[in-house]
Design a protein around this motif. Sequence first.
Motif, PDB file in Angstrom:
ATOM      1  N   LYS A  77      -1.405  -0.987 -19.465  1.00  0.00           N
ATOM      2  CA  LYS A  77      -0.594  -0.298 -18.455  1.00  0.00           C
ATOM      3  C   LYS A  77      -1.820  -0.552 -17.425  1.00  0.00           C
ATOM      4  O   LYS A  77      -1.190  -1.420 -15.953  1.00  0.00           O
ATOM      5  CB  LYS A  77      -1.472   1.477 -18.282  1.00  0.00           C
ATOM      6  N   ARG A  78      -2.776  -0.607 -16.726  1.00  0.00           N
ATOM      7  CA  ARG A  78      -3.940  -1.564 -16.505  1.00  0.00           C
ATOM      8  C   ARG A  78      -3.457  -2.592 -16.007  1.00  0.00           C
ATOM      9  O   ARG A  78      -3.698  -3.232 -14.477  1.00  0.00           O
ATOM     10  CB  ARG A  78      -5.215  -1.228 -16.621  1.00  0.00           C
ATOM     11  N   GLU A  80      -0.004  -4.116 -16.111  1.00  0.00           N
ATOM     12  CA  GLU A  80       0.722  -4.080 -15.194  1.00  0.00           C
ATOM     13  C   GLU A  80       0.290  -3.854 -14.240  1.00  0.00           C
ATOM     14  O   GLU A  80       1.384  -4.508 -13.160  1.00  0.00           O
ATOM     15  CB  GLU A  80       1.737  -2.572 -16.368  1.00  0.00           C
ATOM     16  N   GLU A  81      -0.247  -2.383 -13.650  1.00  0.00           N
ATOM     17  CA  GLU A  81      -0.946  -2.671 -12.403  1.00  0.00           C
ATOM     18  C   GLU A  81      -0.916  -4.040 -12.004  1.00  0.00           C
ATOM     19  O   GLU A  81      -1.203  -4.155 -10.148  1.00  0.00           O
ATOM     20  CB  GLU A  81      -1.815  -1.486 -12.282  1.00  0.00           C
ATOM     21  N   TYR A  84       0.902  -5.717 -11.367  1.00  0.00           N
ATOM     22  CA  TYR A  84       2.321  -5.521  -9.642  1.00  0.00           C
ATOM     23  C   TYR A  84       0.971  -6.025  -7.805  1.00  0.00           C
ATOM     24  O   TYR A  84       1.796  -6.392  -7.379  1.00  0.00           O
ATOM     25  CB  TYR A  84       2.511  -4.276  -9.952  1.00  0.00           C
ATOM     26  N   LYS A 111       0.142   0.317  -4.033  1.00  0.00           N
ATOM     27  CA  LYS A 111       0.825   1.444  -4.999  1.00  0.00           C
ATOM     28  C   LYS A 111      -0.253   1.910  -6.454  1.00  0.00           C
ATOM     29  O   LYS A 111      -0.419   2.605  -6.553  1.00  0.00           O
ATOM     30  CB  LYS A 111       1.744   0.889  -5.447  1.00  0.00           C
ATOM     31  N   PHE A 112      -1.052   0.726  -5.963  1.00  0.00           N
ATOM     32  CA  PHE A 112      -2.346   1.140  -7.448  1.00  0.00           C
ATOM     33  C   PHE A 112      -3.455   0.812  -7.114  1.00  0.00           C
ATOM     34  O   PHE A 112      -3.686   0.004  -6.068  1.00  0.00           O
ATOM     35  CB  PHE A 112      -1.998   0.512  -8.663  1.00  0.00           C
ATOM     36  N   TYR A 114      -8.038  -0.904  -6.382  1.00  0.00           N
ATOM     37  CA  TYR A 114      -8.478  -1.570  -7.554  1.00  0.00           C
ATOM     38  C   TYR A 114      -9.892  -1.224  -7.338  1.00  0.00           C
ATOM     39  O   TYR A 114     -10.165  -1.568  -5.683  1.00  0.00           O
ATOM     40  CB  TYR A 114      -8.088  -2.935  -7.107  1.00  0.00           C
ATOM     41  N   ASP A 123      -5.940   3.151  -3.789  1.00  0.00           N
ATOM     42  CA  ASP A 123      -4.519   3.729  -3.862  1.00  0.00           C
ATOM     43  C   ASP A 123      -3.719   5.452  -3.790  1.00  0.00           C
ATOM     44  O   ASP A 123      -4.449   5.968  -2.754  1.00  0.00           O
ATOM     45  CB  ASP A 123      -4.993   4.648  -5.445  1.00  0.00           C
ATOM     46  N   SER A 238       3.418  11.786 -10.661  1.00  0.00           N
ATOM     47  CA  SER A 238       2.811  10.212 -10.273  1.00  0.00           C
ATOM     48  C   SER A 238       1.224  10.691  -9.706  1.00  0.00           C
ATOM     49  O   SER A 238       0.055  10.394 -10.109  1.00  0.00           O
ATOM     50  CB  SER A 238       2.637   9.210  -9.823  1.00  0.00           C
ATOM     51  N   GLY A 274       3.450   3.280 -13.211  1.00  0.00           N
ATOM     52  CA  GLY A 274       2.555   3.332 -14.049  1.00  0.00           C
ATOM     53  C   GLY A 274       2.455   4.371 -14.876  1.00  0.00           C
ATOM     54  O   GLY A 274       1.969   4.868 -15.106  1.00  0.00           O
TER      55      GLY A 274
END
Length: 680
Positions: A77-78, A80-81, A84, A111-112, A114, A123, A238, A274
């Motif tokens: 999942k991370r 994928e983030e 993106y 969107k995510f 970091y 986020d 989400s 996500g």
Amino acid sequence: MTDIQQEKQLEQLKLNDTLNRIGDAKQTLEGMMGKMGTNTLNQLKEFRESPDSGDFYFFLDQLDQQNSAFNYKDKFKRYEELEYLLQEPYFARIDLFNHLDQKKNELYIGKFGYTEDTPIVTDWRAKVASVYYRYRYPQKNIKYETPDGVETGDLLLKRTFEIDEGIILKIYNNDIQLDENEIITDKIQQRTGGVLEDIVETIQVSQLDIIESDPRQVTIVQGCVGSGKSTVAIHKLSHIFFNYPEIIKPQRSLLIAKNQILVGYLSTLFPKLGIFDVTYKTLRDLVVNVIFREDMKITFDMDKDVNTSRFNLSYKEDLDKLVQEIHAEYEQKVKDVFEDPEFKSYGGYKYSSRNSVLENLADIITDLEEEYVAQNNLYKEDPKSPKAWFHQDNAKTLRKIIYRIGKVKDELKTKTFPKLVKKAKLDITNKLGYFETLLYIYLHSQVLGLKSTVKYEYCIVDEGQDFSILEYAILSNFVLKGRFAIFGDLNQSIVENGVTKWEDISEVIKEAKHAQVYTLDTNYRSTKPIIDLANNILAPYTQNYLPKSINRKGDLPVIETYEKEEDLLKNFDTMIAEDLKDLNKSIGVICYTNELLEKAEKIIDKKKLSDEHYIKLQSDTKINYVPKAVYLTHFDNCKGLEFSKVYVLGLNLEKVETFEDAKEAFVAVTRAMNEVTILG
């Protein structure tokens, strides 16, 4: 060099640094995952090309179980983030001056999130990011939430970016002169339809209120057509998973829709935000699962007797009265057991009609059995002690009570419940239709409970106006503490079973009496000419919940009527052939009759489109949605979908004579984002 050019240059340097950091993090994570097998990672990437693929979710779960210490699911999942974020690390920046610590913070919102030592990208779901959505332009003394509570500060800068492949194309400093509808319009024009897109960059305050509303309360959203109800619903999920991870978990959350078409369509947005673990089903799927899980001794045919409108509030009251009589009868039976002088000292159990009758009896037996074990253990500890006889005697008495309550329990299951089923005129020796099956489950849940069904921690209902009171009554048994978010539009209620007013839901979901109710009244999907046509169709019958347009420009709808069906089909053939010369968008072909559907299918079949670009929608079949394709569907299956261009075959607007006719025409026309052609 102008100030704005200099700012753009500085922002590009910031972007370059951020991309480098994210790239390094992704490379490190990929190395860790690669150690688990390069083929595994490649296979996951292949599966992910089909977001609705059950294979992907099954494979990911299998990996996670096999490598639980490695926590493969979270790492993928991370991954994928980060993948993106490499495409678009952020879309906005806000500068906040905090009054408490007298510091200026520059927050880049994506969107995510970091983070390294400090947040590099914030986020969009973080509490502080709410400032970007709630305040249109820089201003002093704003209030905003943080993990430490509400704080006061000054919004010094609100900036929006347009980024493509690591290059900043534009920056917008959002001041009072900027019409934010321009940004929304620009984003919508880039969409092709056919799949749901995230709205992270363009969330409006009215939508944010819903997304941020307390998930521990029922939320009901009356949203006009094209207001982003479904998209807001999934963004709400989400947001919940990000902010309430200990209370509501993805794997214990549920999205319910009427048919497989809509279920599959909505699920296309999950991976983009996500979300990997949410259960998404039709109510029929859920009901079948519960029947087998609870080992209910019934057979059924869900395609028979589908009209559930008989279960109105009066019908419900009559049934509930019968159930309450059983509660009273069995509460007395329990009292009678403990009225026995030998058992009196073990009484004091509280009977609750909030639980099923069987649950009350089972709870009493469980408590008695625990006490029996305790007394037995005390006896075994020292059988020769002076108190040993006392514990032994207690254990014997407890066994007698357990036996007596057990007989009461057996009577409930073998005599009383079957009598209730007969009173409800259900013949379980024959196959039950859809209505009868739901009615049986309703009675079962009230009297015997659903002991093997673990309740979901949250439930989204899409197209909520199409669910009946009985269907909501059934759903309420599957969801913990009434944690529902129900999204719908009463102007799109075109099934005879659906609710006619949202207040009725509170009669079967008791927590809905204190629901948070919201209205979305702006259409972001369609051009102004399409909205004007849609409103003209409904206006003679109602002025309630008509969509407001954001004045997005577009072509006038094409409306043609024919004397002969063959002329209609001939012109459709010519028009669709022109579209297929360059298929760069989604095209919905909505047919009002089965006969037109068959003939339109033959026309499109001759165009020799690939399976990937030609999709026939059927209510019982999941499909993979793509942004550039022709979608052929009967009118009954088009609800909730959107396409760049729409053909409506068989609709004659001059023959719309009732409110029901008008609602159907309204639904068909408003599937279109940019172009609509009506051939009647």
